[in-house]
Design a protein around this motif. Structure first.
Motif, PDB file in Angstrom:
ATOM      1  N   ASN A 181     -17.291   4.272 -13.333  1.00  7.91           N
ATOM      2  CA  ASN A 181     -17.667   3.245 -14.299  1.00  7.91           C
ATOM      3  C   ASN A 181     -17.093   1.876 -13.960  1.00  7.91           C
ATOM      4  N   LEU A 182     -16.518   1.744 -12.766  1.00 10.21           N
ATOM      5  CA  LEU A 182     -15.988   0.460 -12.332  1.00 10.21           C
ATOM      6  C   LEU A 182     -17.022  -0.268 -11.478  1.00 10.21           C
ATOM      7  N   PRO A 183     -17.176  -1.567 -11.648  1.00  9.22           N
ATOM      8  CA  PRO A 183     -18.165  -2.309 -10.845  1.00  9.22           C
ATOM      9  C   PRO A 183     -17.719  -2.427  -9.395  1.00  9.22           C
ATOM     10  N   LEU A 184     -18.637  -2.874  -8.553  1.00  7.66           N
ATOM     11  CA  LEU A 184     -18.354  -3.137  -7.133  1.00  7.66           C
ATOM     12  C   LEU A 184     -18.498  -4.636  -6.901  1.00  7.66           C
ATOM     13  N   PHE A 185     -17.396  -5.347  -7.041  1.00  8.56           N
ATOM     14  CA  PHE A 185     -17.425  -6.799  -6.883  1.00  8.56           C
ATOM     15  C   PHE A 185     -17.265  -7.223  -5.421  1.00  8.56           C
ATOM     16  N   ASP A 186     -16.248  -6.697  -4.738  1.00  7.16           N
ATOM     17  CA  ASP A 186     -16.000  -7.129  -3.353  1.00  7.16           C
ATOM     18  C   ASP A 186     -15.514  -5.979  -2.481  1.00  7.16           C
ATOM     19  N   THR A 187     -15.908  -4.765  -2.812  1.00  3.60           N
ATOM     20  CA  THR A 187     -15.380  -3.591  -2.121  1.00  3.60           C
ATOM     21  C   THR A 187     -16.451  -2.911  -1.283  1.00  3.60           C
ATOM     22  N   THR A 188     -16.096  -2.593  -0.049  1.00  2.00           N
ATOM     23  CA  THR A 188     -16.979  -1.854   0.846  1.00  2.00           C
ATOM     24  C   THR A 188     -16.157  -0.813   1.592  1.00  2.00           C
ATOM     25  N   LEU A 189     -16.859   0.140   2.195  1.00  2.00           N
ATOM     26  CA  LEU A 189     -16.204   1.148   3.029  1.00  2.00           C
ATOM     27  C   LEU A 189     -15.903   0.535   4.390  1.00  2.00           C
ATOM     28  N   MET A 190     -14.647   0.561   4.784  1.00  2.00           N
ATOM     29  CA  MET A 190     -14.258  -0.034   6.064  1.00  2.00           C
ATOM     30  C   MET A 190     -14.649   0.875   7.222  1.00  2.00           C
ATOM     31  N   SER A 191     -14.934   0.267   8.352  1.00  2.00           N
ATOM     32  CA  SER A 191     -15.234   1.038   9.555  1.00  2.00           C
ATOM     33  C   SER A 191     -14.007   1.841   9.957  1.00  2.00           C
ATOM     34  N   PHE A 192     -14.235   3.092  10.298  1.00  2.00           N
ATOM     35  CA  PHE A 192     -13.122   3.976  10.656  1.00  2.00           C
ATOM     36  C   PHE A 192     -12.683   3.697  12.084  1.00  2.00           C
ATOM     37  N   ASP A 193     -11.382   3.542  12.264  1.00  2.00           N
ATOM     38  CA  ASP A 193     -10.826   3.370  13.596  1.00  2.00           C
ATOM     39  C   ASP A 193      -9.421   3.956  13.629  1.00  2.00           C
ATOM     40  N   TYR A 194      -8.694   3.734  14.722  1.00  2.00           N
ATOM     41  CA  TYR A 194      -7.386   4.353  14.878  1.00  2.00           C
ATOM     42  C   TYR A 194      -6.420   3.910  13.787  1.00  2.00           C
ATOM     43  N   TRP A 195      -6.461   2.627  13.415  1.00  3.96           N
ATOM     44  CA  TRP A 195      -5.504   2.134  12.429  1.00  3.96           C
ATOM     45  C   TRP A 195      -5.821   2.629  11.027  1.00  3.96           C
ATOM     46  N   GLN A 196      -7.053   3.105  10.787  1.00  2.00           N
ATOM     47  CA  GLN A 196      -7.376   3.704   9.501  1.00  2.00           C
ATOM     48  C   GLN A 196      -6.643   5.025   9.285  1.00  2.00           C
ATOM     49  N   LEU A 197      -6.138   5.613  10.356  1.00  2.00           N
ATOM     50  CA  LEU A 197      -5.358   6.841  10.210  1.00  2.00           C
ATOM     51  C   LEU A 197      -4.101   6.615   9.379  1.00  2.00           C
ATOM     52  N   PHE A 198      -3.625   5.367   9.328  1.00  8.99           N
ATOM     53  CA  PHE A 198      -2.364   5.065   8.651  1.00  8.99           C
ATOM     54  C   PHE A 198      -2.564   4.087   7.492  1.00  8.99           C
ATOM     55  N   SER A 199      -3.775   4.020   6.954  1.00 10.77           N
ATOM     56  CA  SER A 199      -4.086   3.093   5.865  1.00 10.77           C
ATOM     57  C   SER A 199      -4.034   3.823   4.529  1.00 10.77           C
ATOM     58  N   PRO A 200      -3.537   3.161   3.453  1.00  9.80           N
ATOM     59  CA  PRO A 200      -3.494   3.812   2.133  1.00  9.80           C
ATOM     60  C   PRO A 200      -4.849   3.874   1.448  1.00  9.80           C
ATOM     61  N   SER A 201      -5.876   3.221   2.011  1.00  6.89           N
ATOM     62  CA  SER A 201      -7.210   3.293   1.411  1.00  6.89           C
ATOM     63  C   SER A 201      -8.254   3.057   2.483  1.00  6.89           C
ATOM     64  N   GLN A 202      -9.398   3.701   2.304  1.00  9.20           N
ATOM     65  CA  GLN A 202     -10.502   3.511   3.235  1.00  9.20           C
ATOM     66  C   GLN A 202     -11.450   2.415   2.779  1.00  9.20           C
ATOM     67  N   TYR A 203     -11.124   1.770   1.644  1.00 14.00           N
ATOM     68  CA  TYR A 203     -11.983   0.729   1.073  1.00 14.00           C
ATOM     69  C   TYR A 203     -11.298  -0.634   1.157  1.00 14.00           C
ATOM     70  N   SER A 204     -12.105  -1.660   1.434  1.00 17.22           N
ATOM     71  CA  SER A 204     -11.630  -3.029   1.300  1.00 17.22           C
ATOM     72  C   SER A 204     -11.864  -3.469  -0.138  1.00 17.22           C
ATOM     73  N   GLY A 205     -10.988  -4.270  -0.687  1.00 16.85           N
ATOM     74  CA  GLY A 205     -11.125  -4.676  -2.073  1.00 16.85           C
ATOM     75  C   GLY A 205     -10.480  -3.674  -3.012  1.00 16.85           C
TER      76      GLY A 205
END
Length: 787
Positions: free
Chosen positions: A548-572
């Motif tokens: 029920n939350l809107p999508l103002f500025d959030t997208t799914l980030m491209s998966f790469d090596y540094w995404q292995l250590f990211s706290p979220s897979q989404y920008s925004g």
């Protein structure tokens, strides 16, 4: 062609005695992997050895201010001093005074008046200039002199040289030549030259002024001007820059000739009239300023009443016939008070077709959005803050305005990072934004992210625990029930937004740890230090329903090596993934004896202990046991070879999701070969190759080719040739490229194949100004490692 020019990249005489690739004797080779290489100064290494330098004395001072108090020293094989006032000197005569030196077969010198009369193989040197003649007379105290007879001269702060019937040294900073031929080519081999009745050189301003001047290419005169000005050293000056000729399908034949205005040491401007055979005249320009505490730049282009109808190329195109077309870009950075500054970047176009119609490279025409912003920024030892706004304009003619991002109107951030002791820190990341956009749900959002973390480490290990809490709250605008995630609801469709003030709150915990082992090893006869770096990263975030939350500025980030250590897979901040994950990765490196990393190879994967339940929209969960396997490679074992690569394999579908290979090889000092392959499943598969191949010291072949496998077509192709002699550089390029390219597939229609053809030609007379026009800019952007 170059009537009055702006800058000349030149330096002192130390590189003139032993010519190298640059005037100051230095090599400027761009390191492999550099995205855009800096331009190189004019290269006079192809010039013949200058015979006038055989009498150049580098030990003389370069300061003309020493003349009034300096003594005059005389050497000669024979001296007749019977007059007691006038000395008759003969046989290898040399007179030195401060930066001045006169050598001749015979010199008569008046000790009282300091008049002199030199005859026979006269060679004269002063700061910045050499001169040879049959006869020269003058006065040392007054810094005056007249030379004639087989007169030649050479400027020491540039490669300028010439011949004249007569030369007048007016004072220490000014000289005048009559019936003169001037060029930066080899002495006696002028491929081009300026012939004038009178040429005045002002060393104070670094400017030469020719009267009744004719410019010749070979023996053919092609330009007459009653007044012509050009640089004689490396200082900036007002004047015309090098013209550019080109041809494109959408603009026709194009001619431009910029004029540079050196208004002051801290601000300048460039005006560039352009003529498009299909669309009409355009005025473009640039203004730059630098004051204490502030700097900025304004770029603009304006074409009144476009003469071309774009619908002749595509029925779906916007009709721009008779419309005013313009583009404006403005940046500014201003210091307000200690710790605070103001920055702005404004980018606007008259219409969505502008970049496609007037862009000259794939990067420009594939730009889909122009972003503008203005912010006040502040920072201290442990905090930072900002307040401002962001605005976006759609400049992709193939897409509706609804694809443009929300305006962030306004936006504020406040961040803390407070060290509690040497291993413990606490902080906060926060953001408050008002999102505005027509025909979609609007609202305000507050995102708070306080955390506390520790950093325990030794020489061969580290452990970094971190605990955070994320709270995100919304205030939706009236009428939110009438919208879905991406626009108005269809008839009978229910809105996903059931609450005007939804919020989300959850803890996030992570533990990052690693070890570092190393050993000595050898490879291909070279000694290295090899490391082995295993790393474990655990992330926990409980599931929260965010449908029920809107999508103002959030997208799914491209998966790469540094995404292995990211706290979220989404920008925004509109989505926060749930996690009960463990990342296992390992890296090995090769470090040479000087500590330079020559090879890096990494491998890793995320293991999911619970399903991923937070998609962008809806509530669909993924039950994958693990992420893609990710491999990253970076290698430069040789100074002439560089290889990078990445690979992602999906264990769920047993298919390759992504793969890239980038190979770069240096060819000599100014050549380079690039090859790359890019693949992303169902989205992109491209080959890209480019080359700068030096055929000889004077000739270079240029090429660039990008091919899309999915579209079965060439995205961009370029072939060109460059010629460089001692004093001339010529570039001729032919290009074929798509327009309306959105980065994945070219936009095409039956009537408009979506392609453009261009021919670009550029001619530069070296030493008459350093201006990089369209051709140079395109090559530096389009060919990795081009100089």
């Amino acid at each position: 062609m170059a009537l009055i020019s702006a800058q000349a990249d030149a330096s002192g005489g130390k590189g003139l005695k032993h010519p190298k690739s640059t005037l100051d004797g230095t090599e400027t080779v761009c390191p492999l992997g550099t995205f855009i290489c800096p331009p190189r100064p004019d290269n006079f290494a192809l010039c013949r050895p200058n015979a006038m330098l055989e009498f150049y004395d580098p030990s003389l001072p370069q300061n003309t201010d020493l003349r009034p108090t300096a003594k005059t020293y005389v050497q000669a094989e024979h001296v007749d001093s019977s007059n007691q006032t006038v000395y008759h000197l003969s046989g290898r005569v040399k007179m030195d005074r401060a930066d001045q030196q006169v050598q001749a077969d015979r010199i008569d010198y008046n000790d009282e008046t300091t008049d002199y009369d030199a005859r026979g193989d006269v060679r004269y040197q002063e700061a910045g200039e050499l001169l040879s003649a049959d006869h020269m007379q003058g006065n040392t105290n007054a810094n005056r002199g007249i030379a004639d007879g087989n007169l030649r001269f050479q400027m020491l702060l540039s490669h300028g040289n010439g011949t004249a019937d007569q030369a007048h040294m007016l004072d220490a900073q000014h000289s005048r030549y009559h019936r003169v031929a001037y060029s930066t080519c080899d002495i006696g081999h002028h491929l081009w030259e300026i012939r004038a009745k009178k040429l005045t050189i002002n060393k104070e301003t670094g400017r030469g002024v020719a009267r009744d001047a004719t410019m010749r290419l070979g023996h053919v005169p092609f330009l007459y001007l009653p007044y012509m000005s050009f640089p004689v050293d490396n200082r900036r000056m007002s004047g015309f820059l090098y013209p550019t000729f080109s041809h494109t399908t959408r603009g026709g034949y194009t001619f431009s000739i910029p004029y540079y205005l050196n208004l002051a040491p801290n601000y300048d401007a460039t005006l560039e009239p352009r003529l498009y055979s299909l669309r009409g005249p355009m005025l473009a320009g640039q203004a730059r300023y630098l004051f204490p505490g502030t700097s900025g730049q304004l770029d603009f282009e304006y074409l009144a009443k476009d003469r071309f109808d774009d619908t002749t190329l595509s029925p779906t195109a916007t009709d721009t016939l008779g419309r005013d077309r313009w583009l404006m870009k403005y940046t500014d950075s201003t210091a307000l008070w200690p710790g605070w500054s103001f920055g702005t970047s404004i980018n606007r176009a008259s219409d969505r077709n502008y970049l496609r119609d007037f862009g000259s490279d794939l990067y420009t025409i594939s730009t889909g959005t122009l972003a503008s912003n203005a912010y006040i920024n502040g920072s201290g030892n442990w905090w930072s803050a900002s307040f401002g706004a962001d605005y976006y304009q759609n400049v992709d003619p193939s897409l509706p305005d609804s694809v443009v991002q929300y305006k962030r109107w306004p936006r504020a951030t406040f961040n803390l990072d407070i060290p509690l002791n040497r291993w413990l820190e606490a902080g906060l990341s926060s953001e408050a934004v008002a999102f505005r956009k027509q025909d979609v749900v609007e609202g305000d959002r507050l995102d708070l992210y306080p955390f506390i973390g520790a950093d325990f480490q030794g020489a061969a290990w580290f452990v970094r625990p971190k605990v955070a809490w994320r709270y995100t709250a919304y205030q939706l605008s009236n009428g939110y029930q009438n919208y879905g995630f991406y626009g108005p609801l269809a008839a009978g469709q229910a809105s996903p937004f059931t609450d005007r003030t939804p919020s989300r709150s959850l803890p996030i915990a992570s533990l990052d740890s690693g070890l570092i082992f190393e050993r000595d090893t050898s490879l291909f006869g070279s000694n290295y230090t090899q490391t082995l770096e295993p790393r474990l990263y655990y992330l926990y975030a409980p599931y929260r329903d965010q449908s029920n939350l809107p999508l103002f500025d959030t997208t799914l980030m491209s998966f790469d090596y540094w995404q292995l250590f990211s706290p979220s897979q989404y920008s925004g901040a509109d989505r926060q993934m749930n996690a009960n994950n463990l990342t296992a990765a390992v890296t090995t490196r090769l470090l040479d004896e000087s500590g330079v990393e020559r090879l890096s190879l990494s491998f890793g994967q995320i293991r999911y202990f619970t399903p991923q339940k937070v998609p962008l929209t809806g509530t669909t969960a993924t039950d994958f046991a693990g992420s893609d396997y990710v491999v990253e490679l970076g290698s430069q074992l040789s100074d002439d070879w560089r290889l990078n690569g990445s690979y992602q394999w999906n264990p769920h579908s047993r298919q390759t999701d992504m793969g890239t290979v980038e190979l770069q090889r240096r060819i000599g000092l100014d050549g380079v070969l690039n090859f790359s392959y890019r693949f992303r499943r169902s989205l992109l598969e491209q080959y890209d190759a480019s080359v700068v191949y030096p055929v000889s010291d004077r000739w270079r072949l240029l090429g660039h080719w990008t091919y899309s496998v999915m579209d079965k077509r060439t995205v961009e192709a370029m072939a060109g040739i460059q010629y460089e002699s001692c004093c001339v550089k010529l570039s001729l390029l032919g290009r074929h490229y798509v327009n309306g390219y959105d980065g994945l597939v070219p936009t095409t229609t039956t009537a408009n194949p979506g392609t453009n053809n261009a021919i670009m030609f550029e001619l530069e007379f070296k030493g008459m100004g350093a201006f990089n026009g369209q051709t140079e800019t395109y090559l530096r952007r389009g060919i990795l490692g081009y100089q």
